[in-house]
Design a protein around this motif. Structure first.
Motif, PDB file in Angstrom:
ATOM      1  N   ASP A 216     -35.416  12.423   1.738  1.00  0.00           N
ATOM      2  CA  ASP A 216     -34.153  12.724   2.427  1.00  0.00           C
ATOM      3  C   ASP A 216     -33.800  11.690   3.489  1.00  0.00           C
ATOM      4  N   LEU A 217     -34.303  10.469   3.362  1.00  0.00           N
ATOM      5  CA  LEU A 217     -34.016   9.393   4.310  1.00  0.00           C
ATOM      6  C   LEU A 217     -33.584   8.163   3.521  1.00  0.00           C
ATOM      7  N   ALA A 218     -32.397   7.621   3.860  1.00  0.00           N
ATOM      8  CA  ALA A 218     -31.852   6.499   3.099  1.00  0.00           C
ATOM      9  C   ALA A 218     -31.261   5.450   4.022  1.00  0.00           C
ATOM     10  N   LEU A 219     -31.342   4.208   3.581  1.00  0.00           N
ATOM     11  CA  LEU A 219     -30.763   3.058   4.270  1.00  0.00           C
ATOM     12  C   LEU A 219     -29.609   2.542   3.430  1.00  0.00           C
ATOM     13  N   SER A 220     -28.470   2.262   4.077  1.00  0.00           N
ATOM     14  CA  SER A 220     -27.264   1.840   3.357  1.00  0.00           C
ATOM     15  C   SER A 220     -26.726   0.534   3.922  1.00  0.00           C
ATOM     16  N   PHE A 221     -26.162  -0.285   3.027  1.00  0.00           N
ATOM     17  CA  PHE A 221     -25.512  -1.534   3.411  1.00  0.00           C
ATOM     18  C   PHE A 221     -24.120  -1.559   2.778  1.00  0.00           C
ATOM     19  N   ARG A 222     -23.124  -2.036   3.535  1.00  0.00           N
ATOM     20  CA  ARG A 222     -21.770  -2.156   3.027  1.00  0.00           C
ATOM     21  C   ARG A 222     -21.159  -3.484   3.476  1.00  0.00           C
ATOM     22  N   ALA A 223     -20.340  -4.063   2.593  1.00  0.00           N
ATOM     23  CA  ALA A 223     -19.619  -5.302   2.914  1.00  0.00           C
ATOM     24  C   ALA A 223     -18.242  -5.234   2.264  1.00  0.00           C
ATOM     25  N   PRO A 224     -17.211  -4.834   3.010  1.00  0.00           N
ATOM     26  CA  PRO A 224     -15.854  -4.802   2.446  1.00  0.00           C
ATOM     27  C   PRO A 224     -15.226  -6.197   2.437  1.00  0.00           C
ATOM     28  N   ILE A 225     -14.804  -6.635   1.277  1.00  0.00           N
ATOM     29  CA  ILE A 225     -14.162  -7.944   1.120  1.00  0.00           C
ATOM     30  C   ILE A 225     -12.657  -7.705   1.031  1.00  0.00           C
ATOM     31  N   ILE A 226     -11.915  -8.166   2.017  1.00  0.00           N
ATOM     32  CA  ILE A 226     -10.459  -7.996   2.019  1.00  0.00           C
ATOM     33  C   ILE A 226      -9.857  -9.061   1.109  1.00  0.00           C
ATOM     34  N   LEU A 227      -9.298  -8.620  -0.010  1.00  0.00           N
ATOM     35  CA  LEU A 227      -8.707  -9.548  -0.970  1.00  0.00           C
ATOM     36  C   LEU A 227      -7.331 -10.019  -0.521  1.00  0.00           C
ATOM     37  N   ALA A 228      -6.575  -9.140   0.115  1.00  0.00           N
ATOM     38  CA  ALA A 228      -5.241  -9.501   0.591  1.00  0.00           C
ATOM     39  C   ALA A 228      -4.803  -8.517   1.663  1.00  0.00           C
ATOM     40  N   ASP A 229      -4.349  -9.050   2.798  1.00  0.00           N
ATOM     41  CA  ASP A 229      -3.807  -8.253   3.902  1.00  0.00           C
ATOM     42  C   ASP A 229      -2.479  -8.881   4.306  1.00  0.00           C
ATOM     43  N   SER A 230      -1.383  -8.244   3.922  1.00  0.00           N
ATOM     44  CA  SER A 230      -0.047  -8.777   4.223  1.00  0.00           C
ATOM     45  C   SER A 230       0.709  -7.810   5.120  1.00  0.00           C
ATOM     46  N   ARG A 231       1.474  -8.375   6.078  1.00  0.00           N
ATOM     47  CA  ARG A 231       2.219  -7.566   7.044  1.00  0.00           C
ATOM     48  C   ARG A 231       3.598  -8.192   7.257  1.00  0.00           C
ATOM     49  N   GLU A 232       4.600  -7.341   7.493  1.00  0.00           N
ATOM     50  CA  GLU A 232       5.932  -7.857   7.753  1.00  0.00           C
ATOM     51  C   GLU A 232       6.747  -6.861   8.567  1.00  0.00           C
ATOM     52  N   LEU A 233       7.747  -7.402   9.268  1.00  0.00           N
ATOM     53  CA  LEU A 233       8.708  -6.615  10.032  1.00  0.00           C
ATOM     54  C   LEU A 233      10.092  -6.907   9.480  1.00  0.00           C
ATOM     55  N   THR A 234      10.852  -5.863   9.178  1.00  0.00           N
ATOM     56  CA  THR A 234      12.191  -6.021   8.632  1.00  0.00           C
ATOM     57  C   THR A 234      13.179  -5.153   9.397  1.00  0.00           C
ATOM     58  N   ASP A 235      14.433  -5.263   9.026  1.00  0.00           N
ATOM     59  CA  ASP A 235      15.519  -4.548   9.708  1.00  0.00           C
ATOM     60  C   ASP A 235      15.312  -3.034   9.651  1.00  0.00           C
ATOM     61  N   LEU A 236      15.626  -2.354  10.744  1.00  0.00           N
ATOM     62  CA  LEU A 236      15.579  -0.897  10.825  1.00  0.00           C
ATOM     63  C   LEU A 236      16.951  -0.378  11.225  1.00  0.00           C
ATOM     64  N   ASP A 237      17.706   0.075  10.238  1.00  0.00           N
ATOM     65  CA  ASP A 237      19.032   0.673  10.471  1.00  0.00           C
ATOM     66  C   ASP A 237      19.931  -0.242  11.292  1.00  0.00           C
ATOM     67  N   GLY A 238      19.999  -1.517  10.907  1.00  0.00           N
ATOM     68  CA  GLY A 238      20.889  -2.456  11.573  1.00  0.00           C
ATOM     69  C   GLY A 238      20.343  -3.085  12.835  1.00  0.00           C
ATOM     70  N   SER A 239      19.052  -2.949  13.081  1.00  0.00           N
ATOM     71  CA  SER A 239      18.481  -3.491  14.314  1.00  0.00           C
ATOM     72  C   SER A 239      18.579  -5.014  14.400  1.00  0.00           C
ATOM     73  N   SER A 240      18.589  -5.695  13.238  1.00  0.00           N
ATOM     74  CA  SER A 240      18.682  -7.160  13.266  1.00  0.00           C
ATOM     75  C   SER A 240      20.036  -7.634  13.777  1.00  0.00           C
ATOM     76  N   ASN A 241      21.014  -6.749  13.801  1.00  0.00           N
ATOM     77  CA  ASN A 241      22.335  -7.094  14.346  1.00  0.00           C
ATOM     78  C   ASN A 241      22.394  -6.923  15.858  1.00  0.00           C
ATOM     79  N   ASN A 242      21.286  -6.495  16.473  1.00  0.00           N
ATOM     80  CA  ASN A 242      21.222  -6.308  17.925  1.00  0.00           C
ATOM     81  C   ASN A 242      20.032  -7.083  18.487  1.00  0.00           C
ATOM     82  N   PRO A 243      20.100  -8.427  18.452  1.00  0.00           N
ATOM     83  CA  PRO A 243      18.952  -9.236  18.897  1.00  0.00           C
ATOM     84  C   PRO A 243      18.616  -9.055  20.369  1.00  0.00           C
ATOM     85  N   GLN A 244      19.562  -8.513  21.165  1.00  0.00           N
ATOM     86  CA  GLN A 244      19.287  -8.323  22.587  1.00  0.00           C
ATOM     87  C   GLN A 244      18.147  -7.334  22.820  1.00  0.00           C
ATOM     88  N   ARG A 245      17.864  -6.504  21.836  1.00  0.00           N
ATOM     89  CA  ARG A 245      16.752  -5.556  21.969  1.00  0.00           C
ATOM     90  C   ARG A 245      15.402  -6.275  21.986  1.00  0.00           C
TER      91      ARG A 245
END
Length: 473
Positions: free
Chosen positions: A112-141
């Motif tokens: 009932d005793l075990a040792l574990s090893f893990r190694a997650p390999i991130i193949l792709a991590d992509s992120r972006e920010l886009t317009d939210l209900d016309g927010s890009s038309n209000n750059p003053q924000r």
């Protein structure tokens, strides 16, 4: 006559009084005595099983979506009045997609005793920010008081890949229902995750210098993948199998310590900081496994797992949804360094920046409010035989709305004389008056941290899928 009828009835009903782990009909499930997936700990040195070894391969896909909003200090009906922030304006839609391939192994050490090893390999991590209900038309924000843009839409981060961390865990079943059917299965475990990949840096994939050095924005750096943390996890899970079902519950606590060779670690121990560590995360899990079909003699079974998870994230500094956008900003209000410390001025009662203290540059990591998250998960496991099993599942997570730029200007818990107080003082700046109220927080940026300018992340959801295969020896 009556006695004969009762005797016949007893004979007919007798087969239905078989034990719970025996078949009740030719085509009925054969219930195994093994516990479910949530409390299984492989072991060694058993009489008929001297050694256990599992090899695991898991493919995970997660999609995160959120809305970025910003407080407003405009004195207009429906927005704010008298300095009270009453509304948040739309800024951007945030989207992130992460594909991960996790490799690992479990090794039985003793019963009932075990040792574990893990190694997650991130193949792709992509992120972006886009317009939210016309927010890009209000750059003053997205402007600071001088008119500089903190960032612009659409915004895209470079696609990252690599290994963030590797982990080592030790799990022990204090009680095991397989050994003593009268008791539940109780598993405790500790785990350490060590950041090993290239350190994460704020980047703008559309800029000439994609990942600018905070101290020298004309010099580029690698985008990186690792948060640069050493994590410590303690957890416990309790389950009790009752025929076809096995309810379970668990607790887990995660502590993270920044490594000194990351941007996070470089600013984690500065005098005056209020939050110098990532959030501490406490998690409660409750669920039930349903095992509708088993063939004990062939080591085959099919299990369904229904799980609910609730987590509390304490206040802390972290890589937020605006990490890349704000950390790669060229706005002077973010690029100009903060004083690393203050000292008394030549007159003896004013407080001026200490030229001998290293300046503190903004790197995109921000102070965040406490928040909760809630998840629902469904998984299914098919054990095809003695040596192979497969698991697939889907999860949905909802995250509570919270501020992601919320660093206070002063730390009242760290006080010194009037000379080291900087702007953290009250009274007249003269030899006859004034007193220190704390020490300046070097991570505070008025343009994003003052009420009326703070950013929040709202309506956050995460959908994740996983498929796993295990080879058991």
């Amino acid at each position: 006559m009556t006695a004969g009828i009762l005797g016949a009835s007893t004979f007919v009903l007798a087969p239905t009084m078989a034990r719970a782990d025996e078949p009740v009909a030719a085509r009925a499930p054969r219930l195994m005595s093994e516990t479910g997936e949530n409390t299984t700990v492989i072991d060694a040195f058993d009489k008929d099983d001297p050694f256990d070894l599992n090899l695991l391969l898991t493919l995970r896909q997660a999609w995160k979506h959120a809305k970025i909003r910003r407080e407003t200090a405009l004195n207009q009906p429906g927005l704010s009045d008298g300095g009270f922030v009453s509304s948040r304006e739309n800024v951007a839609n945030y989207a992130q997609s992460v594909t991960t391939l996790e490799v690992g192994t479990d090794i039985g050490i003793f019963r009932d005793l075990a040792l574990s090893f893990r190694a997650p390999i991130i193949l792709a991590d992509s992120r972006e920010l886009t317009d939210l209900d016309g927010s890009s038309n209000n750059p003053q924000r997205l402007q600071d008081p001088s008119g500089d843009a903190l960032f612009s839409l659409p915004f895209k981060s470079p696609t990252r890949s690599g290994i963030d961390w590797i982990s080592v865990a030790l799990n022990y079943a204090i009680m095991n229902q397989q050994r003593d059917p009268a008791k539940p299965t109780w598993v405790v475990g500790v785990e350490t995750r060590i950041g090993v990949g290239s350190r994460l840096h704020a980047c703008n994939d559309n800029a000439a210098v994609k990942c600018p050095d905070p101290a020298n924005p004309t010099v580029g750096r690698d985008a990186g993948i690792s948060r640069g943390m050493t994590d410590y996890i303690v957890q416990t899970t309790l389950s009790k199998r009752m025929g076809y079902v096995e309810p379970y519950g668990g607790l887990k606590v995660l502590f993270e310590v920044p490594q000194s060779n990351s941007d996070f670690g470089k600013t984690s121990d500065l005098r005056g900081t209020l939050l110098n560590r990532p959030p501490v995360v406490g998690t409660v899990t409750a669920g039930m496994e349903v095992i509708p079909w088993e063939r004990r003699e062939a080591f085959q079974r099919f299990a369904l797992d229904f799980k609910a998870i609730g987590s509390y994230h304490s206040p802390g500094r972290d890589y937020s949804e605006l990490f890349d956008a704000l950390g790669s900003s060229q706005a002077r209000s973010l690029r100009s360094p903060n004083p690393g410390a203050y000292r008394a001025g030549p007159d003896g009662f004013t407080s001026v920046p200490d030229p001998n203290a290293a300046p503190v540059y903004f790197n995109g990591i921000t102070d965040q409010q406490a928040f909760s998250s809630f998840s629902g998960r469904f998984g299914l496991t098919m054990q095809a035989g003695e040596y192979v099993k497969f698991t697939a599942g889907v999860g949905l997570t909802w995250i509570q709305n919270h501020l992601i730029t919320a660093a206070d200007a002063c730390n009242p818990d760290v006080t010194g004389d009037i000379g080291t107080s900087g702007p953290c003082r009250t009274g007249a700046q003269s030899a006859a008056g004034g007193s220190a109220t704390g020490t300046p927080n070097p991570n505070h940026r008025p343009v994003i941290d003052l009420p009326g300018r703070r950013f929040s992340v709202d309506d956050t959801t995460i959908v994740d899928l996983w498929l796993s295969g295990v080879v058991m020896f």
